[in-house]
Design a protein around this motif. Structure first.
Motif, PDB file in Angstrom:
ATOM      1  N   ALA A 127       0.851  -1.206   0.000  1.00  0.00           N
ATOM      2  CA  ALA A 127       0.000   0.000   0.000  1.00  0.00           C
ATOM      3  C   ALA A 127       0.885   1.253   0.000  1.00  0.00           C
ATOM      4  O   ALA A 127       0.600   2.219  -0.727  1.00  0.00           O
ATOM      5  N   ASP A 128       1.952   1.212   0.792  1.00  0.00           N
ATOM      6  CA  ASP A 128       2.870   2.361   0.809  1.00  0.00           C
ATOM      7  C   ASP A 128       3.524   2.537  -0.555  1.00  0.00           C
ATOM      8  O   ASP A 128       3.719   3.651  -1.036  1.00  0.00           O
ATOM      9  N   LYS A 131       0.992   4.030  -2.932  1.00  0.00           N
ATOM     10  CA  LYS A 131       0.836   5.448  -2.570  1.00  0.00           C
ATOM     11  C   LYS A 131       1.991   6.267  -3.168  1.00  0.00           C
ATOM     12  O   LYS A 131       1.781   7.335  -3.763  1.00  0.00           O
ATOM     13  N   ALA A 135       1.752   9.186  -5.990  1.00  0.00           N
ATOM     14  CA  ALA A 135       2.259  10.524  -5.621  1.00  0.00           C
ATOM     15  C   ALA A 135       3.325  10.984  -6.626  1.00  0.00           C
ATOM     16  O   ALA A 135       3.364  12.161  -7.029  1.00  0.00           O
ATOM     17  N   ASP A 148      -6.544   8.177  -0.957  1.00  0.00           N
ATOM     18  CA  ASP A 148      -6.143   7.243   0.100  1.00  0.00           C
ATOM     19  C   ASP A 148      -5.854   5.894  -0.536  1.00  0.00           C
ATOM     20  O   ASP A 148      -6.479   5.521  -1.541  1.00  0.00           O
ATOM     21  N   VAL A 149      -4.942   5.149   0.046  1.00  0.00           N
ATOM     22  CA  VAL A 149      -4.692   3.770  -0.395  1.00  0.00           C
ATOM     23  C   VAL A 149      -4.997   2.840   0.778  1.00  0.00           C
ATOM     24  O   VAL A 149      -4.448   3.004   1.873  1.00  0.00           O
ATOM     25  N   THR A 175      -6.460   0.535   7.142  1.00  0.00           N
ATOM     26  CA  THR A 175      -6.339   1.978   6.913  1.00  0.00           C
ATOM     27  C   THR A 175      -6.177   2.687   8.258  1.00  0.00           C
ATOM     28  O   THR A 175      -6.667   2.205   9.283  1.00  0.00           O
TER      29      THR A 175
END
Ligand SMILES: NC(=O)c1ccc[n+]([C@@H]2O[C@H](COP(=O)([O-])OP(=O)(O)OC[C@H]3O[C@@H](n4cnc5c(N)ncnc54)[C@H](O)[C@@H]3O)[C@@H](O)[C@H]2O)c1
Length: 451
Positions: A127-128, A131, A135, A148-149, A175
Protein backbone atom coordinates in the motif's frame (compact mmCIF):
# COMPACT_ATOMS: atom_id res chain seq x y z
CA UNK A 1 -22.10 4.33 -4.99
CA UNK A 2 -19.75 4.53 -7.98
CA UNK A 3 -17.04 1.92 -8.16
CA UNK A 4 -14.26 1.14 -10.61
CA UNK A 5 -12.82 -2.39 -10.59
CA UNK A 6 -9.48 -2.91 -12.31
CA UNK A 7 -8.85 -6.50 -13.42
CA UNK A 8 -11.85 -8.69 -14.28
CA UNK A 9 -10.52 -12.10 -13.25
CA UNK A 10 -11.85 -14.44 -10.57
CA UNK A 11 -11.68 -11.76 -7.87
CA UNK A 12 -12.44 -8.60 -9.86
CA UNK A 13 -15.43 -9.91 -11.80
CA UNK A 14 -16.99 -11.60 -8.77
CA UNK A 15 -16.51 -8.45 -6.65
CA UNK A 16 -17.92 -6.28 -9.45
CA UNK A 17 -21.00 -8.44 -9.99
CA UNK A 18 -21.73 -8.72 -6.26
CA UNK A 19 -21.27 -4.99 -5.64
CA UNK A 20 -23.53 -4.21 -8.63
CA UNK A 21 -26.10 -6.65 -7.24
CA UNK A 22 -26.36 -4.37 -4.17
CA UNK A 23 -27.29 -1.41 -6.34
CA UNK A 24 -23.87 0.14 -6.92
CA UNK A 25 -22.75 1.37 -10.33
CA UNK A 26 -19.67 -0.63 -11.20
CA UNK A 27 -17.31 -0.03 -14.08
CA UNK A 28 -15.04 -2.99 -14.87
CA UNK A 29 -11.69 -2.37 -16.52
CA UNK A 30 -9.31 -4.92 -18.00
CA UNK A 31 -6.25 -4.56 -20.23
CA UNK A 32 -7.30 -7.63 -22.18
CA UNK A 33 -9.71 -6.44 -24.92
CA UNK A 34 -10.85 -10.01 -25.66
CA UNK A 35 -12.10 -10.41 -22.09
CA UNK A 36 -13.91 -7.05 -22.26
CA UNK A 37 -15.46 -7.88 -25.66
CA UNK A 38 -16.70 -11.22 -24.33
CA UNK A 39 -18.15 -9.61 -21.21
CA UNK A 40 -19.83 -6.91 -23.28
CA UNK A 41 -21.39 -9.69 -25.36
CA UNK A 42 -22.77 -11.20 -22.14
CA UNK A 43 -20.28 -14.08 -21.99
CA UNK A 44 -18.35 -14.75 -18.79
CA UNK A 45 -14.81 -15.95 -19.62
CA UNK A 46 -14.24 -17.94 -16.40
CA UNK A 47 -16.18 -20.78 -14.82
CA UNK A 48 -17.57 -19.75 -11.46
CA UNK A 49 -20.91 -21.13 -10.23
CA UNK A 50 -23.63 -18.47 -10.05
CA UNK A 51 -21.52 -15.73 -11.62
CA UNK A 52 -23.00 -15.58 -15.11
CA UNK A 53 -26.60 -14.84 -14.03
CA UNK A 54 -25.35 -12.03 -11.75
CA UNK A 55 -23.26 -10.52 -14.54
CA UNK A 56 -26.06 -10.83 -17.08
CA UNK A 57 -28.71 -9.29 -14.81
CA UNK A 58 -26.61 -6.39 -13.60
CA UNK A 59 -25.31 -5.64 -17.10
CA UNK A 60 -28.87 -5.63 -18.46
CA UNK A 61 -29.94 -3.24 -15.69
CA UNK A 62 -27.06 -0.90 -16.48
CA UNK A 63 -25.20 -1.21 -13.17
CA UNK A 64 -22.30 -3.19 -14.61
CA UNK A 65 -20.27 -1.87 -17.52
CA UNK A 66 -17.05 -3.05 -19.17
CA UNK A 67 -14.23 -1.14 -20.81
CA UNK A 68 -10.48 -1.13 -21.45
CA UNK A 69 -10.39 2.62 -20.77
CA UNK A 70 -9.35 3.30 -17.17
CA UNK A 71 -9.97 7.06 -17.40
CA UNK A 72 -13.58 6.36 -18.39
CA UNK A 73 -13.95 3.76 -15.62
CA UNK A 74 -12.53 6.05 -12.93
CA UNK A 75 -14.37 9.22 -13.95
CA UNK A 76 -17.25 9.05 -11.48
CA UNK A 77 -15.83 6.46 -9.10
CA UNK A 78 -15.09 7.10 -5.43
CA UNK A 79 -13.77 3.56 -4.87
CA UNK A 80 -11.10 2.21 -7.22
CA UNK A 81 -10.37 -1.47 -6.62
CA UNK A 82 -7.15 -3.00 -7.91
CA UNK A 83 -7.78 -6.72 -8.50
CA UNK A 84 -4.95 -7.61 -10.85
CA UNK A 85 -2.86 -10.78 -10.63
CA UNK A 86 0.16 -11.07 -8.34
CA UNK A 87 1.91 -14.23 -9.58
CA UNK A 88 5.17 -15.73 -8.33
CA UNK A 89 8.57 -14.64 -9.52
CA UNK A 90 11.15 -17.42 -10.09
CA UNK A 91 12.67 -16.67 -6.65
CA UNK A 92 9.27 -17.08 -4.96
CA UNK A 93 8.72 -13.37 -4.40
CA UNK A 94 5.48 -11.71 -5.46
CA UNK A 95 5.48 -10.17 -8.94
CA UNK A 96 4.10 -6.67 -8.37
CA UNK A 97 4.45 -5.49 -11.98
CA UNK A 98 0.67 -5.46 -12.63
CA UNK A 99 0.02 -3.70 -9.32
CA UNK A 100 2.68 -1.11 -10.20
CA UNK A 101 1.21 -0.61 -13.68
CA UNK A 102 -2.21 0.04 -12.20
CA UNK A 103 -0.78 2.52 -9.67
CA UNK A 104 1.08 4.35 -12.44
CA UNK A 105 -2.05 4.54 -14.60
CA UNK A 106 -4.10 5.81 -11.66
CA UNK A 107 -1.47 8.45 -10.91
CA UNK A 108 -1.63 9.68 -14.50
CA UNK A 109 -5.42 9.92 -14.54
CA UNK A 110 -6.63 10.79 -11.04
CA UNK A 111 -8.18 14.25 -10.85
CA UNK A 112 -10.38 14.15 -7.77
CA UNK A 113 -10.49 12.33 -4.43
CA UNK A 114 -10.43 8.53 -4.77
CA UNK A 115 -10.06 5.65 -2.36
CA UNK A 116 -7.65 3.25 -4.03
CA UNK A 117 -8.21 -0.25 -2.68
CA UNK A 118 -5.64 -3.06 -2.97
CA UNK A 119 -7.77 -6.18 -3.21
CA UNK A 120 -5.02 -8.29 -4.75
CA UNK A 121 -2.91 -10.36 -2.38
CA UNK A 122 0.20 -8.24 -1.97
CA UNK A 123 3.21 -8.30 0.37
CA UNK A 124 3.38 -6.10 3.43
CA UNK A 125 4.38 -2.60 2.38
CA UNK A 126 2.58 -2.62 -0.99
CA UNK A 127 0.00 0.00 0.00
CA UNK A 128 2.87 2.36 0.81
CA UNK A 129 4.48 1.45 -2.51
CA UNK A 130 1.26 2.17 -4.44
CA UNK A 131 0.84 5.45 -2.57
CA UNK A 132 4.40 6.40 -3.55
CA UNK A 133 3.87 5.56 -7.22
CA UNK A 134 0.64 7.58 -7.45
CA UNK A 135 2.26 10.52 -5.62
CA UNK A 136 5.25 10.37 -8.00
CA UNK A 137 2.98 10.46 -11.07
CA UNK A 138 1.03 13.39 -9.62
CA UNK A 139 4.32 15.19 -9.00
CA UNK A 140 5.36 14.61 -12.63
CA UNK A 141 2.06 16.21 -13.70
CA UNK A 142 2.50 19.05 -11.25
CA UNK A 143 -0.93 18.12 -9.88
CA UNK A 144 -2.17 17.97 -6.32
CA UNK A 145 -5.02 15.54 -5.72
CA UNK A 146 -6.09 13.95 -2.46
CA UNK A 147 -6.32 10.14 -2.36
CA UNK A 148 -6.14 7.24 0.10
CA UNK A 149 -4.69 3.77 -0.39
CA UNK A 150 -6.40 1.02 1.56
CA UNK A 151 -5.67 -2.67 1.98
CA UNK A 152 -8.77 -4.84 1.61
CA UNK A 153 -7.60 -8.39 0.90
CA UNK A 154 -10.08 -10.83 -0.60
CA UNK A 155 -10.87 -14.20 1.02
CA UNK A 156 -13.25 -15.72 -1.53
CA UNK A 157 -12.50 -19.23 -2.75
CA UNK A 158 -12.85 -20.28 -6.36
CA UNK A 159 -15.78 -22.63 -6.88
CA UNK A 160 -17.87 -20.82 -4.27
CA UNK A 161 -16.69 -17.28 -4.92
CA UNK A 162 -20.08 -15.60 -5.36
CA UNK A 163 -21.41 -17.05 -2.15
CA UNK A 164 -18.22 -16.12 -0.28
CA UNK A 165 -18.36 -12.53 -1.51
CA UNK A 166 -22.08 -12.14 -0.75
CA UNK A 167 -21.70 -13.73 2.70
CA UNK A 168 -18.13 -13.10 3.85
CA UNK A 169 -16.87 -14.43 7.20
CA UNK A 170 -15.14 -11.07 7.67
CA UNK A 171 -14.10 -7.97 5.74
CA UNK A 172 -10.58 -6.86 6.52
CA UNK A 173 -9.84 -3.18 5.98
CA UNK A 174 -6.38 -1.78 6.55
CA UNK A 175 -6.34 1.98 6.91
CA UNK A 176 -5.40 4.63 9.46
CA UNK A 177 -8.03 7.01 8.11
CA UNK A 178 -11.27 6.87 10.12
CA UNK A 179 -13.30 8.60 7.37
CA UNK A 180 -12.13 6.10 4.76
CA UNK A 181 -12.95 3.20 7.09
CA UNK A 182 -16.49 4.62 7.53
CA UNK A 183 -16.98 4.88 3.76
CA UNK A 184 -15.89 1.27 3.29
CA UNK A 185 -18.20 0.22 6.10
CA UNK A 186 -21.08 1.78 4.17
CA UNK A 187 -19.99 0.06 0.96
CA UNK A 188 -19.82 -3.34 2.64
CA UNK A 189 -22.90 -2.92 4.87
CA UNK A 190 -25.17 -4.95 2.51
CA UNK A 191 -22.84 -7.93 2.95
CA UNK A 192 -22.87 -7.69 6.74
CA UNK A 193 -26.57 -7.57 7.60
CA UNK A 194 -26.53 -10.45 10.09
CA UNK A 195 -23.64 -9.09 12.18
CA UNK A 196 -20.75 -6.67 12.11
CA UNK A 197 -18.12 -8.19 9.85
CA UNK A 198 -15.65 -5.42 9.29
CA UNK A 199 -12.33 -5.60 11.09
CA UNK A 200 -10.41 -2.36 10.69
CA UNK A 201 -6.68 -2.51 11.36
CA UNK A 202 -3.38 -1.01 10.30
CA UNK A 203 -2.50 -1.35 6.61
CA UNK A 204 0.47 -3.65 7.25
CA UNK A 205 -1.57 -5.91 9.53
CA UNK A 206 -4.26 -6.21 6.84
CA UNK A 207 -1.68 -7.14 4.22
CA UNK A 208 -0.15 -9.68 6.60
CA UNK A 209 -3.55 -11.12 7.58
CA UNK A 210 -4.13 -12.43 4.07
CA UNK A 211 -0.81 -14.28 3.97
CA UNK A 212 -1.22 -15.59 7.51
CA UNK A 213 -4.69 -16.96 6.64
CA UNK A 214 -3.57 -18.70 3.44
CA UNK A 215 -0.43 -20.09 5.05
CA UNK A 216 -2.45 -21.42 8.00
CA UNK A 217 -4.79 -23.24 5.60
CA UNK A 218 -1.86 -24.56 3.56
CA UNK A 219 -0.26 -25.75 6.81
CA UNK A 220 -3.37 -27.76 7.69
CA UNK A 221 -3.29 -29.42 4.27
CA UNK A 222 0.42 -30.24 4.37
CA UNK A 223 0.13 -31.48 7.94
CA UNK A 224 -2.67 -33.85 6.96
CA UNK A 225 -0.78 -35.06 3.89
CA UNK A 226 2.19 -35.84 6.09
CA UNK A 227 -0.05 -37.70 8.54
CA UNK A 228 -1.53 -39.61 5.57
CA UNK A 229 1.87 -40.71 4.35
CA UNK A 230 2.80 -41.91 7.83
CA UNK A 231 -0.56 -43.73 8.04
CA UNK A 232 0.27 -45.59 4.83
CA UNK A 233 3.63 -46.64 6.23
CA UNK A 234 2.41 -47.78 9.64
CA UNK A 235 -0.81 -49.50 8.55
CA UNK A 236 -3.27 -46.88 9.81
CA UNK A 237 -6.23 -45.38 7.91
CA UNK A 238 -6.14 -41.59 7.57
CA UNK A 239 -9.92 -41.37 7.22
CA UNK A 240 -10.32 -42.91 10.64
CA UNK A 241 -7.56 -40.70 12.01
CA UNK A 242 -9.23 -37.61 10.53
CA UNK A 243 -12.52 -38.49 12.24
CA UNK A 244 -10.63 -39.08 15.45
CA UNK A 245 -8.81 -35.76 15.52
CA UNK A 246 -11.52 -33.64 13.86
CA UNK A 247 -13.90 -34.38 16.72
CA UNK A 248 -11.64 -32.29 18.95
CA UNK A 249 -13.17 -28.81 18.66
CA UNK A 250 -9.74 -27.22 18.91
CA UNK A 251 -8.84 -29.03 15.66
CA UNK A 252 -12.16 -29.36 13.80
CA UNK A 253 -12.99 -31.32 10.63
CA UNK A 254 -12.35 -28.55 8.09
CA UNK A 255 -9.36 -28.52 5.81
CA UNK A 256 -7.84 -31.74 7.09
CA UNK A 257 -8.48 -33.89 4.03
CA UNK A 258 -5.38 -35.55 2.61
CA UNK A 259 -4.95 -35.56 -1.15
CA UNK A 260 -2.68 -34.63 -4.02
CA UNK A 261 -1.35 -31.42 -2.43
CA UNK A 262 -2.74 -27.91 -2.71
CA UNK A 263 -2.63 -26.03 -6.02
CA UNK A 264 -4.42 -23.09 -7.57
CA UNK A 265 -3.60 -19.46 -7.97
CA UNK A 266 -3.27 -18.64 -4.26
CA UNK A 267 -1.84 -21.09 -1.73
CA UNK A 268 1.36 -22.08 -3.57
CA UNK A 269 2.34 -18.55 -4.54
CA UNK A 270 1.28 -16.99 -1.24
CA UNK A 271 3.25 -19.54 0.78
CA UNK A 272 6.33 -18.83 -1.34
CA UNK A 273 5.80 -15.06 -1.08
CA UNK A 274 5.55 -15.14 2.72
CA UNK A 275 8.76 -17.19 2.87
CA UNK A 276 10.43 -14.58 0.66
CA UNK A 277 9.09 -11.64 2.67
CA UNK A 278 10.09 -13.21 5.99
CA UNK A 279 13.62 -13.90 4.78
CA UNK A 280 13.99 -10.40 3.36
CA UNK A 281 13.26 -9.10 6.87
CA UNK A 282 15.79 -11.51 8.46
CA UNK A 283 13.18 -13.95 9.82
CA UNK A 284 13.50 -17.74 9.48
CA UNK A 285 10.10 -19.08 8.28
CA UNK A 286 10.97 -22.73 9.01
CA UNK A 287 7.40 -23.99 9.36
CA UNK A 288 6.13 -22.30 6.21
CA UNK A 289 9.13 -23.63 4.27
CA UNK A 290 8.29 -27.13 5.45
CA UNK A 291 4.66 -26.64 4.35
CA UNK A 292 5.90 -25.76 0.87
CA UNK A 293 8.35 -28.69 0.73
CA UNK A 294 5.72 -31.21 1.90
CA UNK A 295 3.31 -29.91 -0.72
CA UNK A 296 5.82 -30.15 -3.55
CA UNK A 297 6.51 -33.74 -2.58
CA UNK A 298 2.82 -34.56 -2.26
CA UNK A 299 2.06 -33.29 -5.76
CA UNK A 300 4.32 -36.01 -7.15
CA UNK A 301 2.99 -38.78 -4.92
CA UNK A 302 0.10 -40.07 -7.08
CA UNK A 303 2.33 -40.42 -10.16
CA UNK A 304 4.97 -42.19 -8.05
CA UNK A 305 2.41 -44.74 -6.90
CA UNK A 306 1.25 -45.33 -10.48
CA UNK A 307 4.80 -45.72 -11.79
CA UNK A 308 5.75 -48.02 -8.92
CA UNK A 309 2.75 -50.24 -9.66
CA UNK A 310 3.57 -50.55 -13.35
CA UNK A 311 7.26 -51.07 -12.64
CA UNK A 312 6.35 -54.10 -10.57
CA UNK A 313 4.15 -55.28 -13.46
CA UNK A 314 7.03 -55.09 -15.95
CA UNK A 315 7.36 -51.38 -16.81
CA UNK A 316 5.42 -48.15 -17.27
CA UNK A 317 6.55 -47.51 -20.84
CA UNK A 318 3.65 -47.63 -23.28
CA UNK A 319 0.94 -47.90 -20.62
CA UNK A 320 -2.12 -45.67 -20.70
CA UNK A 321 -3.68 -43.95 -17.69
CA UNK A 322 -7.19 -42.51 -17.73
CA UNK A 323 -7.07 -39.36 -15.58
CA UNK A 324 -10.17 -37.77 -14.09
CA UNK A 325 -9.83 -34.15 -13.07
CA UNK A 326 -7.55 -31.43 -14.37
CA UNK A 327 -8.62 -28.36 -12.39
CA UNK A 328 -6.77 -27.80 -9.11
CA UNK A 329 -10.01 -28.51 -7.26
CA UNK A 330 -13.69 -29.10 -7.98
CA UNK A 331 -16.06 -26.41 -9.29
CA UNK A 332 -13.44 -24.37 -11.11
CA UNK A 333 -11.76 -24.34 -14.51
CA UNK A 334 -8.56 -22.96 -12.95
CA UNK A 335 -5.52 -25.14 -13.62
CA UNK A 336 -2.88 -22.84 -12.14
CA UNK A 337 -0.42 -25.07 -10.22
CA UNK A 338 -2.85 -28.00 -10.41
CA UNK A 339 -1.47 -31.34 -9.19
CA UNK A 340 -2.91 -32.82 -12.39
CA UNK A 341 -0.15 -31.06 -14.33
CA UNK A 342 2.59 -32.55 -12.09
CA UNK A 343 0.98 -35.98 -12.37
CA UNK A 344 0.66 -35.82 -16.16
CA UNK A 345 4.23 -34.56 -16.63
CA UNK A 346 5.64 -37.31 -14.43
CA UNK A 347 3.67 -40.08 -16.18
CA UNK A 348 4.39 -38.95 -19.72
CA UNK A 349 8.09 -38.45 -18.87
CA UNK A 350 8.06 -42.13 -17.91
CA UNK A 351 6.78 -43.03 -21.39
CA UNK A 352 3.12 -43.37 -20.49
CA UNK A 353 0.11 -41.98 -22.32
CA UNK A 354 -2.51 -39.97 -20.42
CA UNK A 355 -6.12 -39.65 -21.55
CA UNK A 356 -7.77 -37.01 -19.40
CA UNK A 357 -11.22 -35.62 -18.67
CA UNK A 358 -12.47 -32.68 -16.62
CA UNK A 359 -16.06 -31.37 -16.50
CA UNK A 360 -15.02 -27.73 -17.17
CA UNK A 361 -11.23 -27.37 -17.43
CA UNK A 362 -10.86 -29.31 -20.71
CA UNK A 363 -10.40 -26.24 -22.93
CA UNK A 364 -7.83 -24.70 -20.57
CA UNK A 365 -6.03 -28.04 -20.40
CA UNK A 366 -5.83 -28.37 -24.19
CA UNK A 367 -4.09 -24.97 -24.36
CA UNK A 368 -1.70 -25.72 -21.47
CA UNK A 369 -0.85 -29.25 -22.61
CA UNK A 370 -0.76 -28.65 -26.37
CA UNK A 371 3.00 -29.35 -26.59
CA UNK A 372 2.75 -32.71 -24.85
CA UNK A 373 1.95 -35.30 -27.57
CA UNK A 374 1.38 -38.03 -24.98
CA UNK A 375 -1.78 -36.38 -23.58
CA UNK A 376 -5.29 -36.38 -25.01
CA UNK A 377 -8.02 -34.34 -23.34
CA UNK A 378 -11.44 -35.86 -23.95
CA UNK A 379 -14.98 -34.53 -23.68
CA UNK A 380 -16.66 -37.49 -22.01
CA UNK A 381 -15.94 -38.89 -18.57
CA UNK A 382 -15.79 -42.51 -19.74
CA UNK A 383 -13.94 -42.11 -23.07
CA UNK A 384 -10.46 -42.01 -21.44
CA UNK A 385 -11.24 -45.17 -19.45
CA UNK A 386 -11.86 -47.25 -22.59
CA UNK A 387 -8.81 -49.51 -23.07
CA UNK A 388 -6.72 -47.73 -20.38
CA UNK A 389 -4.45 -49.70 -18.04
CA UNK A 390 -5.58 -47.81 -14.91
CA UNK A 391 -7.84 -44.99 -13.79
CA UNK A 392 -6.41 -42.13 -11.69
CA UNK A 393 -8.64 -39.60 -9.91
CA UNK A 394 -6.99 -36.23 -9.30
CA UNK A 395 -9.82 -33.71 -8.73
CA UNK A 396 -12.71 -34.08 -6.29
CA UNK A 397 -15.58 -33.29 -8.67
CA UNK A 398 -18.90 -34.61 -7.34
CA UNK A 399 -19.62 -36.49 -10.56
CA UNK A 400 -16.58 -38.70 -9.87
CA UNK A 401 -17.88 -39.80 -6.47
CA UNK A 402 -20.45 -42.34 -7.63
CA UNK A 403 -19.52 -43.35 -11.17
CA UNK A 404 -20.62 -46.49 -13.01
CA UNK A 405 -18.05 -48.87 -11.52
CA UNK A 406 -19.20 -51.85 -13.62
CA UNK A 407 -18.68 -49.81 -16.75
CA UNK A 408 -15.23 -48.70 -15.57
CA UNK A 409 -14.25 -52.27 -14.79
CA UNK A 410 -15.38 -53.51 -18.18
CA UNK A 411 -13.57 -50.70 -20.01
CA UNK A 412 -10.20 -50.90 -18.22
CA UNK A 413 -7.62 -53.47 -19.35
CA UNK A 414 -7.05 -54.23 -15.67
CA UNK A 415 -9.34 -53.15 -12.82
CA UNK A 416 -6.90 -50.73 -11.19
CA UNK A 417 -7.90 -47.38 -9.63
CA UNK A 418 -5.54 -44.81 -8.11
CA UNK A 419 -7.48 -42.30 -6.05
CA UNK A 420 -5.68 -39.08 -5.12
CA UNK A 421 -8.74 -37.75 -3.21
CA UNK A 422 -10.02 -40.74 -1.25
CA UNK A 423 -13.40 -40.49 -2.99
CA UNK A 424 -14.28 -44.17 -2.68
CA UNK A 425 -14.78 -46.65 0.11
CA UNK A 426 -12.07 -49.30 0.36
CA UNK A 427 -14.52 -52.08 1.20
CA UNK A 428 -16.77 -51.18 -1.73
CA UNK A 429 -13.84 -51.11 -4.16
CA UNK A 430 -12.72 -54.47 -2.83
CA UNK A 431 -16.15 -55.95 -3.38
CA UNK A 432 -16.24 -54.51 -6.87
CA UNK A 433 -13.02 -56.34 -7.66
CA UNK A 434 -10.68 -53.39 -8.10
CA UNK A 435 -7.10 -53.03 -7.05
CA UNK A 436 -7.62 -49.74 -5.25
CA UNK A 437 -4.79 -47.47 -4.13
CA UNK A 438 -5.66 -44.24 -2.31
CA UNK A 439 -4.03 -41.74 0.08
CA UNK A 440 -3.11 -42.59 3.67
CA UNK A 441 -4.92 -45.92 3.53
CA UNK A 442 -3.80 -49.45 2.78
CA UNK A 443 -4.29 -50.66 -0.79
CA UNK A 444 -7.09 -53.17 -1.34
CA UNK A 445 -7.16 -56.05 -3.79
CA UNK A 446 -10.59 -56.83 -5.20
CA UNK A 447 -12.42 -60.07 -4.63
CA UNK A 448 -13.77 -60.24 -8.18
CA UNK A 449 -17.47 -59.81 -7.40
CA UNK A 450 -19.91 -57.55 -9.21
CA UNK A 451 -22.90 -55.71 -7.83
N1 LIG B 1 -8.49 -16.43 -7.46
C1 LIG B 1 -8.75 -16.49 -6.17
O1 LIG B 1 -9.39 -17.41 -5.69
C2 LIG B 1 -8.29 -15.39 -5.25
C3 LIG B 1 -8.83 -15.30 -3.95
C4 LIG B 1 -8.40 -14.27 -3.12
C5 LIG B 1 -7.43 -13.39 -3.57
N2 LIG B 1 -6.90 -13.53 -4.81
C6 LIG B 1 -5.90 -12.56 -5.25
O2 LIG B 1 -6.55 -11.60 -6.08
C7 LIG B 1 -5.69 -11.16 -7.13
C8 LIG B 1 -6.34 -11.42 -8.48
O3 LIG B 1 -6.49 -12.82 -8.64
P1 LIG B 1 -7.37 -13.43 -9.82
O4 LIG B 1 -7.37 -14.91 -9.60
O5 LIG B 1 -8.67 -12.71 -9.91
O6 LIG B 1 -6.46 -13.05 -11.08
P2 LIG B 1 -6.82 -13.22 -12.62
O7 LIG B 1 -5.54 -13.55 -13.29
O8 LIG B 1 -7.98 -14.16 -12.78
O9 LIG B 1 -7.32 -11.78 -13.07
C9 LIG B 1 -6.48 -10.66 -13.15
C10 LIG B 1 -7.00 -9.76 -14.26
O10 LIG B 1 -6.29 -8.53 -14.22
C11 LIG B 1 -6.12 -8.07 -15.54
N3 LIG B 1 -5.07 -7.05 -15.57
C12 LIG B 1 -3.73 -7.17 -15.46
N4 LIG B 1 -3.12 -5.97 -15.52
C13 LIG B 1 -4.10 -5.05 -15.65
C14 LIG B 1 -4.11 -3.63 -15.76
N5 LIG B 1 -2.99 -2.91 -15.74
N6 LIG B 1 -5.29 -3.01 -15.91
C15 LIG B 1 -6.44 -3.73 -15.94
N7 LIG B 1 -6.50 -5.05 -15.85
C16 LIG B 1 -5.33 -5.73 -15.70
C17 LIG B 1 -5.80 -9.34 -16.32
O11 LIG B 1 -6.01 -9.18 -17.71
C18 LIG B 1 -6.78 -10.34 -15.67
O12 LIG B 1 -8.00 -10.39 -16.36
C19 LIG B 1 -4.37 -11.91 -6.89
O13 LIG B 1 -3.53 -11.11 -6.12
C20 LIG B 1 -4.79 -13.13 -6.10
O14 LIG B 1 -3.74 -13.64 -5.30
C21 LIG B 1 -7.32 -14.49 -5.66
Amino acid sequence: MNICIIGTGYVGLVAAACLAEMGNDVSCIDVNPQIIDRLKAGKVHIFEPGLEPLVTRNTAEGRLTFSTDLAEGMRDALFVFSCVGTPSMPDGSCDLSYVDQVATQIGRIIDDYKIVINKSTVPVGTADRVKGIIAEELKKRGASVEFDVVSNPEFLKEGDAVNDFLKPDRVIVGTDNVRTAKLLETLYAPFARSRDKMIVMGVRSAEMTKYAANCMLATKISFMNEVANICEAVGADVREVRAGIGSDRRIGYHFIYPGVGYGGSCFPKDVRALIHTAKSYGCAPSLVEAVDAVNNRQKGMLAEKIKRYFKEKGGAQGKTVALWGLAFKANTDDMRESAALDTIRSLTDAGMTVKAYDPVAGDNARKILKDNPSVAVMDNQYDPVDGADALAVVTDWNQFRNPDFNRIKNMLNDPVVFDGRNLFSRSFMKEMGFLYISVGRQPVVGVERRL
